[in-house]
Design an enzyme around this catalytic site. Structure first.
Site, short mmCIF file in Angstrom:
data_model
loop_
_atom_site.label_atom_id
_atom_site.label_comp_id
_atom_site.label_asym_id
_atom_site.label_seq_id
_atom_site.Cartn_x
_atom_site.Cartn_y
_atom_site.Cartn_z
N LYS A 105 0.96 -1.09 0.18
CA LYS A 105 0.13 0.16 -0.14
C LYS A 105 0.85 1.46 -0.03
O LYS A 105 0.43 2.28 -0.29
CB LYS A 105 -0.89 0.03 1.12
CG LYS A 105 -1.98 -1.31 1.12
CD LYS A 105 -3.19 -0.95 1.95
CE LYS A 105 -4.43 -1.96 1.52
NZ LYS A 105 -3.90 -3.31 1.71
C1 LIG Z 1 -4.67 -4.56 1.01
C2 LIG Z 1 -4.01 -5.69 1.27
C3 LIG Z 1 -4.51 -6.74 0.46
C4 LIG Z 1 -5.75 -6.57 -0.48
O1 LIG Z 1 -5.52 -5.59 -1.59
P1 LIG Z 1 -6.64 -5.17 -2.56
O2 LIG Z 1 -6.33 -4.33 -3.35
O3 LIG Z 1 -7.54 -4.61 -1.56
O4 LIG Z 1 -7.36 -6.48 -3.30
C5 LIG Z 1 -3.46 -8.13 0.34
N1 LIG Z 1 -2.55 -8.00 1.19
C6 LIG Z 1 -2.24 -6.96 2.06
C7 LIG Z 1 -1.01 -7.49 2.87
C8 LIG Z 1 -2.90 -5.82 2.08
O5 LIG Z 1 -2.45 -4.95 2.92
#
Ligand SMILES: *Cc1c(COP(=O)(O)O)cnc(C)c1O
Length: 427
Positions: A105
Protein backbone atom coordinates in the site's frame (compact mmCIF):
# COMPACT_ATOMS: atom_id res chain seq x y z
CA UNK A 1 -7.77 13.11 -19.30
CA UNK A 2 -11.07 13.13 -17.43
CA UNK A 3 -12.49 10.63 -14.96
CA UNK A 4 -16.10 9.50 -15.16
CA UNK A 5 -18.32 7.87 -12.58
CA UNK A 6 -19.08 4.18 -13.08
CA UNK A 7 -22.74 5.08 -12.37
CA UNK A 8 -23.02 7.91 -14.86
CA UNK A 9 -20.67 8.50 -17.73
CA UNK A 10 -21.71 12.12 -18.06
CA UNK A 11 -20.44 12.88 -14.56
CA UNK A 12 -16.84 13.57 -15.47
CA UNK A 13 -14.06 15.51 -13.74
CA UNK A 14 -10.36 16.21 -14.34
CA UNK A 15 -7.59 14.33 -12.52
CA UNK A 16 -6.82 17.09 -10.01
CA UNK A 17 -10.45 17.03 -8.93
CA UNK A 18 -10.95 13.25 -8.80
CA UNK A 19 -7.97 12.69 -6.51
CA UNK A 20 -9.56 14.67 -3.64
CA UNK A 21 -12.76 12.66 -3.72
CA UNK A 22 -13.37 9.12 -2.61
CA UNK A 23 -16.30 7.85 -4.57
CA UNK A 24 -17.85 10.09 -7.23
CA UNK A 25 -20.70 12.27 -5.88
CA UNK A 26 -23.28 9.78 -7.18
CA UNK A 27 -21.65 6.88 -5.33
CA UNK A 28 -19.91 5.41 -8.38
CA UNK A 29 -16.13 5.07 -8.68
CA UNK A 30 -14.01 7.21 -10.96
CA UNK A 31 -12.56 5.61 -14.07
CA UNK A 32 -10.28 7.15 -16.70
CA UNK A 33 -12.02 8.16 -19.94
CA UNK A 34 -9.82 5.81 -21.87
CA UNK A 35 -6.89 3.48 -21.28
CA UNK A 36 -3.94 4.76 -23.31
CA UNK A 37 -1.53 2.35 -25.00
CA UNK A 38 2.19 2.18 -24.40
CA UNK A 39 4.28 1.81 -27.55
CA UNK A 40 5.67 -1.57 -28.55
CA UNK A 41 9.04 0.16 -28.61
CA UNK A 42 8.69 0.90 -24.90
CA UNK A 43 7.89 -2.74 -24.12
CA UNK A 44 10.71 -3.87 -26.34
CA UNK A 45 13.28 -1.77 -24.49
CA UNK A 46 11.82 -2.11 -21.03
CA UNK A 47 14.80 -3.97 -19.60
CA UNK A 48 16.93 -0.86 -19.79
CA UNK A 49 14.43 1.33 -17.90
CA UNK A 50 14.32 2.31 -14.24
CA UNK A 51 11.20 2.16 -12.09
CA UNK A 52 11.09 5.96 -12.35
CA UNK A 53 11.24 5.90 -16.19
CA UNK A 54 8.53 3.27 -16.23
CA UNK A 55 6.40 5.18 -13.73
CA UNK A 56 6.60 8.36 -15.77
CA UNK A 57 5.79 6.62 -19.06
CA UNK A 58 2.77 4.81 -17.61
CA UNK A 59 1.24 7.62 -15.56
CA UNK A 60 1.78 10.73 -17.68
CA UNK A 61 -1.11 10.15 -20.08
CA UNK A 62 -3.48 9.89 -17.11
CA UNK A 63 -2.66 13.32 -15.67
CA UNK A 64 -2.42 16.83 -16.97
CA UNK A 65 0.80 17.64 -15.13
CA UNK A 66 3.84 19.28 -16.67
CA UNK A 67 6.45 16.55 -17.31
CA UNK A 68 9.07 17.83 -14.86
CA UNK A 69 6.53 18.10 -12.04
CA UNK A 70 5.16 14.60 -12.57
CA UNK A 71 8.69 13.28 -12.76
CA UNK A 72 9.50 14.86 -9.41
CA UNK A 73 6.39 13.35 -7.82
CA UNK A 74 7.28 9.91 -9.11
CA UNK A 75 10.82 10.25 -7.79
CA UNK A 76 9.48 11.25 -4.38
CA UNK A 77 7.00 8.37 -4.36
CA UNK A 78 9.01 5.37 -5.52
CA UNK A 79 12.06 5.47 -3.32
CA UNK A 80 12.12 1.71 -2.94
CA UNK A 81 12.36 -1.32 -5.19
CA UNK A 82 9.94 -4.03 -6.29
CA UNK A 83 12.26 -6.99 -6.78
CA UNK A 84 11.21 -10.21 -8.47
CA UNK A 85 12.74 -12.91 -6.28
CA UNK A 86 13.13 -16.53 -7.39
CA UNK A 87 13.41 -18.99 -4.51
CA UNK A 88 13.75 -22.22 -6.53
CA UNK A 89 11.48 -24.66 -8.43
CA UNK A 90 10.32 -21.77 -10.58
CA UNK A 91 8.67 -20.03 -7.63
CA UNK A 92 8.87 -16.28 -8.12
CA UNK A 93 7.63 -13.56 -5.81
CA UNK A 94 7.15 -9.94 -6.76
CA UNK A 95 8.08 -8.39 -3.40
CA UNK A 96 6.05 -5.23 -2.94
CA UNK A 97 6.93 -4.75 0.72
CA UNK A 98 10.15 -2.76 0.57
CA UNK A 99 8.48 0.59 1.23
CA UNK A 100 8.46 2.44 4.57
CA UNK A 101 5.55 0.45 6.10
CA UNK A 102 6.49 -2.90 4.56
CA UNK A 103 3.31 -3.40 2.57
CA UNK A 104 2.38 -2.76 -1.06
CA UNK A 105 0.00 0.00 0.00
CA UNK A 106 3.03 2.30 0.21
CA UNK A 107 3.04 2.51 -3.62
CA UNK A 108 -0.45 3.93 -3.80
CA UNK A 109 -0.37 6.01 -0.62
CA UNK A 110 2.88 7.81 -1.40
CA UNK A 111 1.86 8.80 -4.92
CA UNK A 112 -1.55 9.93 -3.68
CA UNK A 113 -0.03 12.09 -0.93
CA UNK A 114 2.45 13.68 -3.30
CA UNK A 115 -0.16 14.47 -5.97
CA UNK A 116 -2.57 15.89 -3.39
CA UNK A 117 0.21 18.06 -1.97
CA UNK A 118 0.97 19.28 -5.50
CA UNK A 119 -2.62 20.23 -6.28
CA UNK A 120 -3.55 21.66 -2.88
CA UNK A 121 -4.19 25.41 -2.98
CA UNK A 122 -1.75 27.21 -0.73
CA UNK A 123 -4.35 28.68 1.62
CA UNK A 124 -6.29 25.48 2.23
CA UNK A 125 -5.88 22.97 4.99
CA UNK A 126 -7.08 19.53 3.99
CA UNK A 127 -8.36 17.01 6.50
CA UNK A 128 -7.84 13.47 5.35
CA UNK A 129 -10.22 10.94 6.90
CA UNK A 130 -9.43 7.28 6.56
CA UNK A 131 -10.63 4.06 8.17
CA UNK A 132 -8.23 1.15 8.30
CA UNK A 133 -8.49 -2.57 8.88
CA UNK A 134 -4.73 -2.93 8.86
CA UNK A 135 -2.17 -1.80 6.31
CA UNK A 136 -3.92 1.20 4.76
CA UNK A 137 -3.61 3.36 7.87
CA UNK A 138 0.12 2.88 8.27
CA UNK A 139 0.85 3.56 4.62
CA UNK A 140 -1.33 6.69 4.58
CA UNK A 141 0.17 7.94 7.87
CA UNK A 142 3.70 7.46 6.60
CA UNK A 143 2.94 9.06 3.23
CA UNK A 144 1.32 12.21 4.71
CA UNK A 145 3.51 12.59 7.75
CA UNK A 146 5.00 16.08 7.80
CA UNK A 147 3.28 17.19 4.59
CA UNK A 148 2.33 20.84 4.97
CA UNK A 149 -1.37 21.67 4.79
CA UNK A 150 -2.64 18.22 5.71
CA UNK A 151 -4.13 16.85 8.89
CA UNK A 152 -4.81 13.11 8.82
CA UNK A 153 -7.35 11.28 11.00
CA UNK A 154 -7.00 7.51 11.01
CA UNK A 155 -9.74 5.39 12.55
CA UNK A 156 -8.96 1.84 13.57
CA UNK A 157 -11.15 -0.81 15.22
CA UNK A 158 -10.13 -1.52 18.81
CA UNK A 159 -8.28 -4.80 19.26
CA UNK A 160 -8.71 -5.87 15.63
CA UNK A 161 -5.38 -4.92 14.07
CA UNK A 162 -1.98 -6.41 14.85
CA UNK A 163 0.20 -4.80 17.52
CA UNK A 164 2.77 -3.70 14.95
CA UNK A 165 0.11 -2.34 12.61
CA UNK A 166 -1.22 -0.29 15.52
CA UNK A 167 2.26 1.05 16.28
CA UNK A 168 2.50 2.18 12.66
CA UNK A 169 -0.57 4.38 13.24
CA UNK A 170 0.04 5.70 16.71
CA UNK A 171 3.69 6.64 17.00
CA UNK A 172 3.77 9.83 14.89
CA UNK A 173 4.66 13.19 16.36
CA UNK A 174 3.29 15.00 13.38
CA UNK A 175 0.06 15.84 11.61
CA UNK A 176 -1.30 12.31 12.08
CA UNK A 177 -4.09 11.68 14.60
CA UNK A 178 -4.92 8.04 15.27
CA UNK A 179 -8.37 7.28 16.72
CA UNK A 180 -9.27 3.96 18.31
CA UNK A 181 -12.94 3.15 17.77
CA UNK A 182 -14.76 0.76 20.05
CA UNK A 183 -16.38 -1.06 17.15
CA UNK A 184 -15.72 -2.92 13.93
CA UNK A 185 -13.92 -1.80 10.80
CA UNK A 186 -17.30 -1.37 9.12
CA UNK A 187 -18.29 1.07 11.87
CA UNK A 188 -15.05 3.02 11.36
CA UNK A 189 -15.88 3.23 7.68
CA UNK A 190 -19.39 4.39 8.46
CA UNK A 191 -18.05 7.23 10.61
CA UNK A 192 -15.88 8.42 7.73
CA UNK A 193 -18.76 8.21 5.26
CA UNK A 194 -21.08 10.08 7.59
CA UNK A 195 -18.52 12.86 7.98
CA UNK A 196 -18.19 13.22 4.21
CA UNK A 197 -21.95 13.58 3.92
CA UNK A 198 -22.28 16.09 6.76
CA UNK A 199 -22.95 19.50 5.19
CA UNK A 200 -22.36 21.46 8.37
CA UNK A 201 -18.93 19.98 8.78
CA UNK A 202 -18.07 20.50 5.14
CA UNK A 203 -19.17 24.11 5.25
CA UNK A 204 -16.20 24.99 7.44
CA UNK A 205 -13.53 22.49 6.50
CA UNK A 206 -12.01 20.74 3.54
CA UNK A 207 -12.07 16.99 3.67
CA UNK A 208 -10.20 14.57 1.48
CA UNK A 209 -10.51 10.84 1.14
CA UNK A 210 -7.56 8.48 1.12
CA UNK A 211 -9.19 5.11 0.93
CA UNK A 212 -8.32 2.46 -1.58
CA UNK A 213 -10.80 3.56 -4.19
CA UNK A 214 -8.97 6.85 -4.75
CA UNK A 215 -7.82 6.97 -8.36
CA UNK A 216 -4.44 8.37 -7.24
CA UNK A 217 -3.84 5.14 -5.35
CA UNK A 218 -4.91 2.93 -8.22
CA UNK A 219 -2.81 4.40 -11.04
CA UNK A 220 0.65 3.98 -9.48
CA UNK A 221 -0.10 0.34 -8.73
CA UNK A 222 0.15 -0.37 -12.45
CA UNK A 223 3.85 0.41 -12.33
CA UNK A 224 4.96 -2.71 -10.50
CA UNK A 225 3.33 -5.01 -13.03
CA UNK A 226 5.59 -3.44 -15.64
CA UNK A 227 8.47 -3.84 -13.18
CA UNK A 228 7.63 -7.55 -12.83
CA UNK A 229 7.61 -7.99 -16.58
CA UNK A 230 10.89 -6.11 -16.92
CA UNK A 231 12.63 -8.45 -14.49
CA UNK A 232 11.13 -11.75 -15.70
CA UNK A 233 13.63 -14.00 -17.52
CA UNK A 234 10.86 -15.77 -19.39
CA UNK A 235 8.36 -13.26 -20.59
CA UNK A 236 6.05 -15.55 -22.54
CA UNK A 237 2.71 -16.64 -21.14
CA UNK A 238 3.05 -14.91 -17.77
CA UNK A 239 0.38 -15.59 -15.15
CA UNK A 240 0.12 -13.15 -12.27
CA UNK A 241 -1.36 -14.37 -8.99
CA UNK A 242 -2.82 -11.53 -6.94
CA UNK A 243 -3.95 -11.99 -3.32
CA UNK A 244 -7.12 -9.91 -3.28
CA UNK A 245 -9.57 -8.21 -0.94
CA UNK A 246 -10.90 -4.97 -2.33
CA UNK A 247 -9.40 -5.81 -5.73
CA UNK A 248 -7.54 -2.53 -6.25
CA UNK A 249 -4.31 -4.41 -6.77
CA UNK A 250 -5.83 -6.71 -9.37
CA UNK A 251 -7.67 -3.85 -11.10
CA UNK A 252 -4.36 -2.02 -11.54
CA UNK A 253 -2.88 -5.17 -13.09
CA UNK A 254 -5.79 -5.45 -15.51
CA UNK A 255 -5.28 -1.82 -16.49
CA UNK A 256 -1.57 -2.46 -17.09
CA UNK A 257 -2.53 -5.32 -19.41
CA UNK A 258 -5.00 -3.07 -21.21
CA UNK A 259 -2.22 -0.53 -21.70
CA UNK A 260 -0.37 -3.17 -23.68
CA UNK A 261 1.72 -5.03 -21.10
CA UNK A 262 1.98 -8.57 -22.51
CA UNK A 263 0.64 -10.64 -19.62
CA UNK A 264 -1.43 -13.74 -20.34
CA UNK A 265 -3.81 -13.89 -17.44
CA UNK A 266 -4.44 -13.16 -13.78
CA UNK A 267 -5.42 -15.42 -10.93
CA UNK A 268 -7.59 -13.80 -8.27
CA UNK A 269 -6.70 -15.54 -5.00
CA UNK A 270 -8.91 -14.90 -1.99
CA UNK A 271 -9.39 -16.27 1.51
CA UNK A 272 -12.84 -17.57 2.45
CA UNK A 273 -14.26 -14.16 1.46
CA UNK A 274 -14.78 -15.67 -1.97
CA UNK A 275 -17.34 -13.31 -3.49
CA UNK A 276 -15.32 -12.62 -6.63
CA UNK A 277 -14.20 -16.24 -7.28
CA UNK A 278 -17.86 -17.23 -6.88
CA UNK A 279 -18.77 -14.62 -9.49
CA UNK A 280 -16.14 -15.97 -11.87
CA UNK A 281 -17.57 -19.45 -11.52
CA UNK A 282 -21.28 -18.66 -11.67
CA UNK A 283 -21.78 -15.15 -13.04
CA UNK A 284 -23.61 -14.22 -9.83
CA UNK A 285 -22.33 -11.48 -7.56
CA UNK A 286 -23.51 -11.87 -3.95
CA UNK A 287 -21.90 -9.46 -1.49
CA UNK A 288 -21.84 -10.67 2.11
CA UNK A 289 -20.74 -9.56 5.55
CA UNK A 290 -17.00 -10.21 5.68
CA UNK A 291 -15.54 -13.20 7.55
CA UNK A 292 -12.47 -12.90 9.74
CA UNK A 293 -9.44 -14.80 8.47
CA UNK A 294 -5.68 -14.90 9.01
CA UNK A 295 -5.16 -12.79 5.89
CA UNK A 296 -7.20 -10.00 7.44
CA UNK A 297 -6.35 -7.25 4.95
CA UNK A 298 -8.40 -9.28 2.47
CA UNK A 299 -11.48 -9.75 4.66
CA UNK A 300 -13.81 -7.93 2.33
CA UNK A 301 -17.39 -8.97 1.71
CA UNK A 302 -18.23 -6.53 -1.07
CA UNK A 303 -15.08 -5.66 -3.02
CA UNK A 304 -15.42 -2.05 -4.09
CA UNK A 305 -13.33 -2.36 -7.25
CA UNK A 306 -15.64 -5.00 -8.72
CA UNK A 307 -17.49 -2.21 -10.56
CA UNK A 308 -14.21 -1.05 -12.08
CA UNK A 309 -13.39 -4.55 -13.32
CA UNK A 310 -16.82 -4.69 -14.94
CA UNK A 311 -16.13 -1.34 -16.63
CA UNK A 312 -12.83 -2.62 -18.02
CA UNK A 313 -14.46 -5.72 -19.52
CA UNK A 314 -17.77 -4.18 -20.39
CA UNK A 315 -19.77 -6.30 -22.85
CA UNK A 316 -23.16 -5.87 -24.53
CA UNK A 317 -24.89 -7.45 -21.55
CA UNK A 318 -24.10 -8.94 -18.13
CA UNK A 319 -23.41 -12.36 -19.66
CA UNK A 320 -20.85 -11.10 -22.15
CA UNK A 321 -19.18 -8.95 -19.48
CA UNK A 322 -18.85 -12.07 -17.35
CA UNK A 323 -17.41 -14.01 -20.30
CA UNK A 324 -14.88 -11.28 -20.98
CA UNK A 325 -13.81 -11.18 -17.35
CA UNK A 326 -13.42 -14.90 -16.89
CA UNK A 327 -11.41 -15.22 -20.08
CA UNK A 328 -8.60 -13.28 -18.35
CA UNK A 329 -9.07 -13.91 -14.63
CA UNK A 330 -9.13 -17.32 -12.94
CA UNK A 331 -10.49 -17.99 -9.44
CA UNK A 332 -8.73 -19.47 -6.44
CA UNK A 333 -9.97 -19.72 -2.83
CA UNK A 334 -7.83 -20.64 0.17
CA UNK A 335 -8.68 -21.68 3.76
CA UNK A 336 -6.84 -20.49 6.86
CA UNK A 337 -5.49 -23.98 7.43
CA UNK A 338 -3.92 -24.08 3.95
CA UNK A 339 -2.53 -20.59 4.53
CA UNK A 340 -0.70 -21.85 7.64
CA UNK A 341 0.43 -25.05 5.90
CA UNK A 342 1.79 -23.05 2.97
CA UNK A 343 3.82 -20.75 5.21
CA UNK A 344 5.28 -23.77 6.96
CA UNK A 345 6.03 -25.68 3.75
CA UNK A 346 7.77 -22.87 1.89
CA UNK A 347 9.74 -21.97 5.02
CA UNK A 348 10.97 -25.51 5.61
CA UNK A 349 11.69 -26.27 1.94
CA UNK A 350 13.15 -22.98 0.80
CA UNK A 351 13.93 -20.97 3.93
CA UNK A 352 11.61 -18.25 2.61
CA UNK A 353 8.93 -16.73 4.82
CA UNK A 354 5.65 -15.60 3.30
CA UNK A 355 3.15 -13.37 5.07
CA UNK A 356 -0.41 -14.82 5.27
CA UNK A 357 -1.64 -12.78 2.27
CA UNK A 358 1.22 -13.92 0.07
CA UNK A 359 0.58 -17.49 1.26
CA UNK A 360 -2.95 -17.24 -0.13
CA UNK A 361 -1.53 -16.33 -3.54
CA UNK A 362 1.13 -19.04 -3.37
CA UNK A 363 -1.57 -21.67 -2.94
CA UNK A 364 -2.82 -21.02 -6.48
CA UNK A 365 0.42 -22.32 -8.00
CA UNK A 366 -0.80 -25.82 -7.11
CA UNK A 367 -3.91 -25.51 -9.28
CA UNK A 368 -2.36 -23.39 -11.99
CA UNK A 369 1.18 -24.48 -12.78
CA UNK A 370 2.93 -22.36 -15.38
CA UNK A 371 5.01 -19.24 -15.76
CA UNK A 372 3.74 -17.74 -12.51
CA UNK A 373 4.53 -14.56 -10.66
CA UNK A 374 3.20 -14.51 -7.10
CA UNK A 375 2.44 -10.99 -5.93
CA UNK A 376 3.74 -10.60 -2.38
CA UNK A 377 1.84 -7.82 -0.66
CA UNK A 378 3.40 -7.58 2.82
CA UNK A 379 6.44 -8.48 4.87
CA UNK A 380 5.87 -11.49 7.15
CA UNK A 381 7.06 -9.57 10.22
CA UNK A 382 3.82 -7.57 10.27
CA UNK A 383 1.92 -10.76 11.16
CA UNK A 384 4.06 -12.35 13.86
CA UNK A 385 1.34 -14.26 15.70
CA UNK A 386 0.28 -16.04 12.51
CA UNK A 387 3.89 -16.74 11.57
CA UNK A 388 4.37 -18.15 15.02
CA UNK A 389 1.39 -20.48 14.57
CA UNK A 390 2.74 -21.61 11.21
CA UNK A 391 6.40 -22.24 12.00
CA UNK A 392 6.73 -22.25 15.78
CA UNK A 393 8.99 -20.17 18.00
CA UNK A 394 12.06 -20.13 15.82
CA UNK A 395 11.32 -16.88 13.99
CA UNK A 396 14.06 -14.87 12.25
CA UNK A 397 14.86 -11.37 13.34
CA UNK A 398 12.34 -8.73 12.29
CA UNK A 399 13.45 -5.70 10.25
CA UNK A 400 14.80 -2.66 12.06
CA UNK A 401 12.02 -0.43 10.77
CA UNK A 402 9.53 -2.52 12.74
CA UNK A 403 11.54 -3.40 15.83
CA UNK A 404 12.37 0.27 16.39
CA UNK A 405 8.64 0.97 16.75
CA UNK A 406 8.56 -1.07 19.95
CA UNK A 407 10.40 1.65 21.81
CA UNK A 408 8.12 4.43 20.64
CA UNK A 409 5.28 5.72 22.72
CA UNK A 410 1.76 5.28 21.33
CA UNK A 411 -0.56 8.28 21.19
CA UNK A 412 -4.17 8.00 20.16
CA UNK A 413 -7.69 9.06 21.08
CA UNK A 414 -10.34 6.50 22.01
CA UNK A 415 -14.01 6.90 21.14
CA UNK A 416 -17.18 4.85 20.98
CA UNK A 417 -18.70 4.30 17.57
CA UNK A 418 -21.20 7.18 17.71
CA UNK A 419 -20.83 9.84 15.08
CA UNK A 420 -21.08 12.64 17.61
CA UNK A 421 -17.89 11.45 19.31
CA UNK A 422 -16.02 11.53 16.00
CA UNK A 423 -17.50 14.88 14.99
CA UNK A 424 -16.22 16.55 18.12
CA UNK A 425 -12.69 15.58 17.18
CA UNK A 426 -12.78 16.70 13.58
CA UNK A 427 -14.87 19.86 13.79
C1 LIG B 1 -4.73 -4.38 1.20
C2 LIG B 1 -4.00 -5.67 1.16
C3 LIG B 1 -4.36 -6.70 0.26
C4 LIG B 1 -5.57 -6.60 -0.64
O1 LIG B 1 -5.39 -5.69 -1.69
P1 LIG B 1 -6.64 -5.21 -2.54
O2 LIG B 1 -6.11 -4.20 -3.47
O3 LIG B 1 -7.62 -4.64 -1.55
O4 LIG B 1 -7.20 -6.42 -3.21
C5 LIG B 1 -3.59 -7.84 0.22
N1 LIG B 1 -2.53 -8.00 1.03
C6 LIG B 1 -2.16 -7.05 1.91
C7 LIG B 1 -0.99 -7.31 2.79
C8 LIG B 1 -2.86 -5.85 2.00
O5 LIG B 1 -2.50 -4.92 2.88
Amino acid sequence: MNYYSTRDRSLSVPFHNAIFQGPAPDGGLFMPDRIPHVSSDFIHHIESKSIIDIGYEIIHPFTSMPPADLHAIIEQSFIFKAPLVEIGHGLRFLELFHGPTLAFKDFGARFMAQTMAYFRSAHEEINILVATSGDTGGAVASAFSGLEGFKVYILFPKGKISALQQKQLTTWDTNIQAIEVDGTFDECQRLVKTAFNDRNLRANKNFGSANSINIARLLPQMIYYFEAYRQADHKADLQIIVPSGNFGNLTAGLMAKKMGLPLSRFIAATNSNDIFPFYLETGDYHPRVSRETLSNAMDVGDPSNFVRIKELYHGQDEGSTWNNIKSEILPHVVSDQSTLDNIHKVWSEFGYLMDPHTAVAYDATKNYPGNNIIVSTAHWAKFLSTINRAIGEDIPEIPESLSSLNNKEEKYLSIDSKFDSFRQIIS
